[in-house]
Design a protein around this motif. Structure first.
Motif, PDB file in Angstrom:
ATOM      1  N   THR A   2      -1.246   5.744  -0.186  1.00  0.00           N
ATOM      2  CA  THR A   2      -0.279   5.634  -1.509  1.00  0.00           C
ATOM      3  C   THR A   2       0.074   4.207  -1.693  1.00  0.00           C
ATOM      4  O   THR A   2      -0.201   3.411  -0.519  1.00  0.00           O
ATOM      5  N   TYR A   3       0.811   3.813  -2.672  1.00  0.00           N
ATOM      6  CA  TYR A   3       1.021   2.511  -2.944  1.00  0.00           C
ATOM      7  C   TYR A   3       2.064   2.817  -3.917  1.00  0.00           C
ATOM      8  O   TYR A   3       2.387   3.581  -4.703  1.00  0.00           O
ATOM      9  N   PHE A   4       3.031   1.474  -4.051  1.00  0.00           N
ATOM     10  CA  PHE A   4       4.130   1.256  -5.158  1.00  0.00           C
ATOM     11  C   PHE A   4       3.453   0.641  -6.272  1.00  0.00           C
ATOM     12  O   PHE A   4       3.086  -0.487  -6.155  1.00  0.00           O
ATOM     13  N   ALA A   5       3.107   1.511  -7.307  1.00  0.00           N
ATOM     14  CA  ALA A   5       2.545   1.305  -8.434  1.00  0.00           C
ATOM     15  C   ALA A   5       3.350  -0.009  -8.984  1.00  0.00           C
ATOM     16  O   ALA A   5       4.661   0.292  -9.382  1.00  0.00           O
ATOM     17  N   PRO A   6       2.963  -1.245  -9.453  1.00  0.00           N
ATOM     18  CA  PRO A   6       3.758  -2.184 -10.089  1.00  0.00           C
ATOM     19  C   PRO A   6       4.151  -2.049 -11.322  1.00  0.00           C
ATOM     20  O   PRO A   6       4.814  -2.520 -12.010  1.00  0.00           O
ATOM     21  N   ASP A   7       3.094  -0.974 -12.063  1.00  0.00           N
ATOM     22  CA  ASP A   7       3.656  -0.867 -13.686  1.00  0.00           C
ATOM     23  C   ASP A   7       4.539   0.623 -13.823  1.00  0.00           C
ATOM     24  O   ASP A   7       4.678   0.811 -14.788  1.00  0.00           O
ATOM     25  N   THR A   8       4.803   1.032 -12.774  1.00  0.00           N
ATOM     26  CA  THR A   8       5.769   2.104 -12.562  1.00  0.00           C
ATOM     27  C   THR A   8       6.604   2.029 -11.383  1.00  0.00           C
ATOM     28  O   THR A   8       6.035   1.815 -10.373  1.00  0.00           O
ATOM     29  N   ALA A  10       7.386   3.823  -9.103  1.00  0.00           N
ATOM     30  CA  ALA A  10       7.197   4.929  -8.156  1.00  0.00           C
ATOM     31  C   ALA A  10       5.860   4.518  -7.140  1.00  0.00           C
ATOM     32  O   ALA A  10       5.154   4.042  -7.382  1.00  0.00           O
ATOM     33  N   TRP A  11       6.262   5.655  -6.079  1.00  0.00           N
ATOM     34  CA  TRP A  11       4.913   5.459  -5.215  1.00  0.00           C
ATOM     35  C   TRP A  11       3.815   6.500  -5.683  1.00  0.00           C
ATOM     36  O   TRP A  11       4.159   7.698  -6.155  1.00  0.00           O
ATOM     37  N   GLU A  12       2.645   5.932  -5.819  1.00  0.00           N
ATOM     38  CA  GLU A  12       1.600   7.024  -6.199  1.00  0.00           C
ATOM     39  C   GLU A  12       0.462   7.381  -5.258  1.00  0.00           C
ATOM     40  O   GLU A  12       0.170   6.439  -4.636  1.00  0.00           O
ATOM     41  N   ALA A  13       0.199   8.429  -5.311  1.00  0.00           N
ATOM     42  CA  ALA A  13      -1.126   8.771  -4.227  1.00  0.00           C
ATOM     43  C   ALA A  13      -2.530   8.300  -4.922  1.00  0.00           C
ATOM     44  O   ALA A  13      -2.511   8.583  -6.165  1.00  0.00           O
ATOM     45  N   LEU A  14      -3.353   7.680  -4.225  1.00  0.00           N
ATOM     46  CA  LEU A  14      -4.591   7.071  -4.506  1.00  0.00           C
ATOM     47  C   LEU A  14      -5.636   8.489  -4.484  1.00  0.00           C
ATOM     48  O   LEU A  14      -6.553   8.340  -4.913  1.00  0.00           O
ATOM     49  N   ASP A  15      -5.414   9.262  -3.808  1.00  0.00           N
ATOM     50  CA  ASP A  15      -6.276  10.740  -3.598  1.00  0.00           C
ATOM     51  C   ASP A  15      -7.509  10.051  -2.911  1.00  0.00           C
ATOM     52  O   ASP A  15      -8.720  10.588  -3.172  1.00  0.00           O
ATOM     53  N   VAL A  16      -7.525   9.255  -2.164  1.00  0.00           N
ATOM     54  CA  VAL A  16      -8.537   8.811  -1.252  1.00  0.00           C
ATOM     55  C   VAL A  16      -8.001   8.497   0.126  1.00  0.00           C
ATOM     56  O   VAL A  16      -6.727   8.215   0.512  1.00  0.00           O
ATOM     57  N   GLY A  17      -9.031   8.665   1.110  1.00  0.00           N
ATOM     58  CA  GLY A  17      -8.448   8.520   2.451  1.00  0.00           C
ATOM     59  C   GLY A  17      -8.711   7.018   2.838  1.00  0.00           C
ATOM     60  O   GLY A  17      -9.011   6.181   1.912  1.00  0.00           O
ATOM     61  N   HIS A  18      -8.422   6.425   3.923  1.00  0.00           N
ATOM     62  CA  HIS A  18      -8.278   5.018   4.121  1.00  0.00           C
ATOM     63  C   HIS A  18      -9.857   4.548   4.291  1.00  0.00           C
ATOM     64  O   HIS A  18     -10.190   3.441   3.780  1.00  0.00           O
ATOM     65  N   SER A  19     -11.117   5.298   4.722  1.00  0.00           N
ATOM     66  CA  SER A  19     -12.143   4.826   4.802  1.00  0.00           C
ATOM     67  C   SER A  19     -12.635   4.449   3.185  1.00  0.00           C
ATOM     68  O   SER A  19     -13.174   3.440   2.855  1.00  0.00           O
ATOM     69  N   GLN A  20     -12.417   5.485   2.109  1.00  0.00           N
ATOM     70  CA  GLN A  20     -12.816   5.357   0.935  1.00  0.00           C
ATOM     71  C   GLN A  20     -11.978   4.182   0.330  1.00  0.00           C
ATOM     72  O   GLN A  20     -12.465   3.397  -0.466  1.00  0.00           O
ATOM     73  N   GLY A  21     -10.620   3.968   0.710  1.00  0.00           N
ATOM     74  CA  GLY A  21      -9.893   2.811   0.229  1.00  0.00           C
ATOM     75  C   GLY A  21     -10.349   1.584   0.618  1.00  0.00           C
ATOM     76  O   GLY A  21     -10.483   0.618  -0.132  1.00  0.00           O
ATOM     77  N   GLY A  22     -10.794   1.428   2.074  1.00  0.00           N
ATOM     78  CA  GLY A  22     -11.468   0.109   2.416  1.00  0.00           C
ATOM     79  C   GLY A  22     -12.895   0.056   1.770  1.00  0.00           C
ATOM     80  O   GLY A  22     -12.818  -1.354   1.302  1.00  0.00           O
ATOM     81  N   GLY A  95      13.934   9.426  -8.169  1.00  0.00           N
ATOM     82  CA  GLY A  95      13.465  10.785  -7.730  1.00  0.00           C
ATOM     83  C   GLY A  95      12.342  11.061  -7.048  1.00  0.00           C
ATOM     84  O   GLY A  95      11.714  11.877  -6.648  1.00  0.00           O
ATOM     85  N   ALA A  96      11.529   9.864  -6.982  1.00  0.00           N
ATOM     86  CA  ALA A  96      10.003   9.864  -6.227  1.00  0.00           C
ATOM     87  C   ALA A  96      10.269  10.160  -4.794  1.00  0.00           C
ATOM     88  O   ALA A  96      11.384  10.041  -4.202  1.00  0.00           O
ATOM     89  N   VAL A  97       8.917  10.240  -4.165  1.00  0.00           N
ATOM     90  CA  VAL A  97       9.105  10.744  -2.813  1.00  0.00           C
ATOM     91  C   VAL A  97       9.467   9.400  -2.190  1.00  0.00           C
ATOM     92  O   VAL A  97       9.053   8.185  -2.478  1.00  0.00           O
ATOM     93  N   ASP A  98      10.205   9.683  -1.057  1.00  0.00           N
ATOM     94  CA  ASP A  98      10.615   8.420  -0.357  1.00  0.00           C
ATOM     95  C   ASP A  98       9.392   7.854   0.469  1.00  0.00           C
ATOM     96  O   ASP A  98       8.804   8.566   1.185  1.00  0.00           O
ATOM     97  N   PRO A  99       9.341   6.612   0.419  1.00  0.00           N
ATOM     98  CA  PRO A  99       8.058   5.915   1.166  1.00  0.00           C
ATOM     99  C   PRO A  99       8.242   5.809   2.618  1.00  0.00           C
ATOM    100  O   PRO A  99       7.264   5.408   3.540  1.00  0.00           O
TER     101      PRO A  99
END
Length: 105
Positions: A2-8, A10-22, A95-99
């Motif tokens: 997940t990451y805190f989207a700079p354009d919203t 809110a925290w957003e899920a990237l729907d990828v695991g760490h290896s895919q993210g890397g 009201g977004a998910v607490d990080p």
């Protein structure tokens, strides 16, 4: 991941695991991911930061003012702890998910 989207604010899920993210980070596609969120001179500003710092941008990147004139925003280096605390505060207010621990680093 997940990451805190700079354009919203809110925290957003990237729907990828760490290896895919890397793999994505190394793919060279990061630039297109952040299209519209980088101002002239951002590389030099980022290079001047040490590893414990982030950039405070005002008006916030998700605001209409910043979207209308991104180069006119005010930016300054701040402790990364401050960047994460502000992100956590915005997540709570919207009201977004607490990080979790990311807001306490």
């Amino acid at each position: 991941m997940t990451y805190f989207a700079p354009d919203t604010p809110a925290w957003e899920a990237l729907d990828v695991g760490h290896s895919q993210g890397g793999a994505w980070l190394l793919s060279g596609r990061v630039a297109t991911f952040y299209d519209g969120l980088r101002w002239p001179g951002w590389r030099e500003e980022a290079a001047a930061l040490d590893c414990s710092q982030g950039t405070a941008v005002y008006p916030f990147l998700w605001s209409e003012e910043a979207r209308a004139d991104l180069p006119a925003t005010t930016r300054r280096p701040v402790p990364m702890r401050e960047v994460l605390a502000l992100s956590r505060d915005f997540a709570r207010r919207t009201g977004a998910v607490d990080p979790g621990f990311l807001g306490e680093v």
